[in-house]
Design an enzyme around this catalytic site. Structure first.
Site, short mmCIF file in Angstrom:
data_model
loop_
_atom_site.label_atom_id
_atom_site.label_comp_id
_atom_site.label_asym_id
_atom_site.label_seq_id
_atom_site.Cartn_x
_atom_site.Cartn_y
_atom_site.Cartn_z
N ASP A 101 0.85 -1.19 0.00
CA ASP A 101 0.00 0.00 0.00
C ASP A 101 0.89 1.24 0.00
O ASP A 101 1.82 1.33 0.80
CB ASP A 101 -0.87 -0.01 1.27
CG ASP A 101 -2.32 0.30 0.97
OD1 ASP A 101 -2.57 1.40 0.45
OD2 ASP A 101 -3.18 -0.56 1.25
N ASP A 202 -3.20 4.60 -2.21
CA ASP A 202 -4.31 5.10 -1.38
C ASP A 202 -4.77 6.49 -1.84
O ASP A 202 -3.94 7.40 -1.98
CB ASP A 202 -3.79 5.18 0.06
CG ASP A 202 -4.89 5.39 1.07
OD1 ASP A 202 -5.67 4.47 1.29
OD2 ASP A 202 -4.96 6.49 1.65
N GLU A 259 -6.32 3.89 -5.99
CA GLU A 259 -7.64 4.01 -5.37
C GLU A 259 -8.15 5.41 -5.68
O GLU A 259 -7.51 6.40 -5.31
CB GLU A 259 -7.53 3.81 -3.85
CG GLU A 259 -8.92 3.73 -3.22
CD GLU A 259 -8.96 4.17 -1.76
OE1 GLU A 259 -9.89 3.78 -1.06
OE2 GLU A 259 -8.07 4.94 -1.33
N HIS A 332 -11.22 -3.68 2.71
CA HIS A 332 -11.27 -3.40 4.15
C HIS A 332 -12.14 -2.20 4.49
O HIS A 332 -12.30 -1.89 5.66
CB HIS A 332 -9.84 -3.17 4.65
CG HIS A 332 -9.20 -1.97 4.00
ND1 HIS A 332 -8.84 -1.95 2.68
CD2 HIS A 332 -8.92 -0.75 4.49
CE1 HIS A 332 -8.35 -0.76 2.38
NE2 HIS A 332 -8.38 0.00 3.46
N ASP A 333 -12.65 -1.49 3.48
CA ASP A 333 -13.50 -0.33 3.73
C ASP A 333 -14.97 -0.61 3.46
O ASP A 333 -15.82 0.26 3.66
CB ASP A 333 -13.08 0.84 2.82
CG ASP A 333 -11.71 1.38 3.14
OD1 ASP A 333 -11.29 1.29 4.31
OD2 ASP A 333 -11.05 1.89 2.22
C1 NOJ Z 1 -8.53 4.73 1.84
C2 NOJ Z 1 -8.23 3.53 2.67
O1 NOJ Z 1 -8.65 2.39 1.99
C3 NOJ Z 1 -8.92 3.72 3.98
O2 NOJ Z 1 -8.91 2.56 4.77
C4 NOJ Z 1 -8.28 4.87 4.68
O3 NOJ Z 1 -8.98 5.15 5.87
C5 NOJ Z 1 -8.26 6.13 3.82
N1 NOJ Z 1 -7.92 5.87 2.44
C6 NOJ Z 1 -7.29 7.12 4.35
O4 NOJ Z 1 -5.98 6.64 4.17
#
Ligand code: NOJ
Length: 563
Positions: A101, A202, A259, A332-333
């Site tokens: 990441d 990210d 992302e 994970h989100d």
């Molecule tokens: C995206 C990540 O996937 C998430 O888990 C994170 O909280 C935010 N970006 C901030 O880094």
């Protein structure tokens, strides 16, 4: 069609590990790198060839590692750099590449750059972050943070504010600063030289902010302005990504995935067209926002399948022959997809397989999030005290302050909270994740849903994923075929074709718990001549006329192309 120079990641399937919740080797209740190493054989058995590792870097863990204190050291709880080097080597021995990441929109406020930056207006690191003066004792603009509250935090010592799009312990880096950019490129080179397989970047499309940082519109019921038009896909984003590519990425044969919340298919064409030399693929959010109400994600509403189909069709068409798609239901989100778009009760196994088949037959690189291959479900903890995620907790506190009833807030958390994905991996009927107390509770259904059970049951969801991954290696049509949506307005069935010059695959998925009829003539195929490539029921209910598609059924039929 397939060329000799096919990039390896086009035929890859990625497995995402959230290290905190994957496997604990030392009984402290927190997953770690040795734990991951101990499970590499399991991942190899699934058949993927890439692991995306969520952050393992040193971090105070305000946002579980997405707040990095040091990009070149490993968080003690996870292990050491030797452990990580061992992981890279042992993965390689199993044909697995490790994608790390890359979190460079922000750092932790405990990163030495920020500590220096904050120490004085004259610090040489001051300009590594985004500092502004307040206006009449108010923040520089009205932007809200993604994690509730203002996106600005005041520093009394220097009487100015710094920007943090996420928590106040995640100050945004100032990409306008060339020296900072060079530091980041050096850090990326350091990791790539270790032999990693690439980066998941990210919120990488947030790094360029519009000059002047104008106020955002304040939506109905919202306390803060929406700054996203001024930081998503900002004015210099393509310049920065091209620079990063030229300075670092082009020297390595690696996978890059950005992302990118708020990226449209048009944006993605620019980001992923190989001629532009930016990234290989992006994570879109559009299909993940379709079950959100008009104001925000917590305001959950049922999935509108027609909207989902139109959305995926739009992305399939936009990137075909132009760039490349990533394919995902989970990370994970996000809440667990079987609880979200499937049926996690009586049709859990069937609907989890259907979702897998439906996604993996699209064009792009699929991502599997740990436990998805078991059909792990979302979770409902009784009390907010049991939740660990900063986004969830901040949202809860802010809504309680606004007088919103607790049960309304909890409903949103059950449907959309990130901890749904973060409960520990379910290895055995009594958990098997740790010998200690897990940092977040296990989902109690580990009694039935776990790796041991899945591996012992040849009809488990695990083996459907295994088969899908294997199929991708063998059939060019999955990687290269064109995409055609059938019955776009059918609210229950998702039917599409993939086509090459030689063959045609018909992919049928039922997103409902009723049986639906489908006529072969309207699919323009002679159904009985089709070869079943994969299915989630033991046999099909078909005749010359058509097929009865049972609850959550999915089937892929292959036909020779009659040109
Ligand atoms: C995206 C990540 O996937 C998430 O888990 C994170 O909280 C935010 N970006 C901030 O880094």
């Amino acid at each position: 069609m397939k060329t000799n120079k096919e990039p390896w990641w086009k035929r890859s399937v990625v497995y995402q590990i959230y290290p905190r919740s994957f496997m604990d080797s030392n009984g402290d209740g927190i997953g770690d790198i040795q734990g991951i190493i101990s499970k590499l054989d399991y991942i190899q058995k699934l058949g993927v060839n890439v692991i995306w590792l969520s952050p393992v870097f040193d971090s105070p863990n305000d946002d579980n590692g997405y707040d990095i204190r040091n990009y070149r050291t490993i968080l003690d709880e996870f292990g050491t750099m030797e452990d990580l080097d061992q992981l890279i080597r042992e993965a390689e021995a199993r044909d697995l590449r490790i994608v790390m990441d890359l979190v460079v929109n922000h750092t932790s406020d405990e990163h030495k750059w920020f500590v220096e930056s904050k120490s004085s207006k004259d610090s040489k690191y001051r300009d590594y972050y985004i500092w502004r003066e307040g206006k009449d004792n108010l923040p520089p603009n009205n932007w809200g943070s993604v994690f509730s509250g203002s996106a600005w935090e005041k520093d009394d010592a220097t009487d100015s504010y710094y920007l943090h799009l996420f928590s106040k312990k995640q100050p945004d880096l100032n990409w306008e600063n060339e020296i900072l950019r060079n530091d980041i490129y050096e850090m990326m080179t350091y990791w790539l030289d270790k032999g990693i397989g690439g980066f998941r970047m990210d919120v990488i499309n947030f790094i360029s902010k519009v000059e002047g940082l104008p106020d955002g519109k304040v939506g109905q019921g919202q306390l803060y302005g929406d700054g996203s038009p001024y930081f998503m896909n900002g004015p210099k984003i393509h310049t920065y990504l091209k620079e990063m590519n030229e300075r670092v990425l082009q020297n390595y044969d690696v996978l890059t995935v950005g992302e990118m919340p708020g990226a449209s298919p048009k944006d993605a064409q620019l980001y992923t067209n190989p001629a532009n030399k930016e990234v290989n693929m992006v994570f879109t959010f559009e299909h993940m926002d379709l079950d959100s109400g008009p104001f925000e994600k917590w305001d959950a509403k049922p999935l509108d399948l027609v909207a989902l189909k139109h959305n995926l069709e739009k992305w399939q068409h936009a990137l075909h022959g132009v760039g490349w798609n990533s394919l995902y239901w989970n990370n994970h989100d996000q809440p667990r997809v079987v609880s979200r778009f499937g049926n996690d009760q009586e049709y859990r196994v069937t609907s989890a397989k259907m979702l897998a088949i439906c996604l993996h037959m699209l064009q792009g690189t699929p991502y599997i999030y740990q436990g998805e291959e078991l059909g792990m479900t979302s979770v409902r903890f009784d009390s907010i005290e049991d939740y660990k995620d900063i986004e969830t907790i901040n949202m809860y506190n802010s809504k309680i302050e606004q007088g919103i009833p607790e049960d309304t807030i909890m409903r949103g958390i059950y449907a959309k909270g990130r901890d749904n994905a973060r409960t520990p991996m379910q290895w055995t009927s009594d958990g098997g994740f740790t010998t200690g107390t897990p940092w977040i509770q296990m989902n109690p259904n580990t009694t039935e849903i776990n790796v041991e059970q899945a591996l012992n049951d040849s009809s488990s969801i695990f083996y459907t994923y295994q088969k899908l991954i294997e199929m991708r290696k063998q059939h060019d049509i999955i990687t290269y075929g064109s995409f055609h949506l059938l019955f776009p307005n059918d609210p229950k069935l998702f039917v599409y074709k993939r086509q090459t010059e030689k063959e045609e695959w018909l992919v049928i998925s039922n997103f409902s718990n009723s049986t639906e009829k489908l006529q072969w003539t309207s699919c323009e195929v002679d159904g009985l001549s089709g070869k079943v490539i994969i299915a989630n029921y033991d046999s099909l209910e078909i005749d010359e006329q058509g097929i009865s598609v049972r609850p959550y059924e999915a089937v892929v039929l292959a036909f020779e192309r009659r040109l």
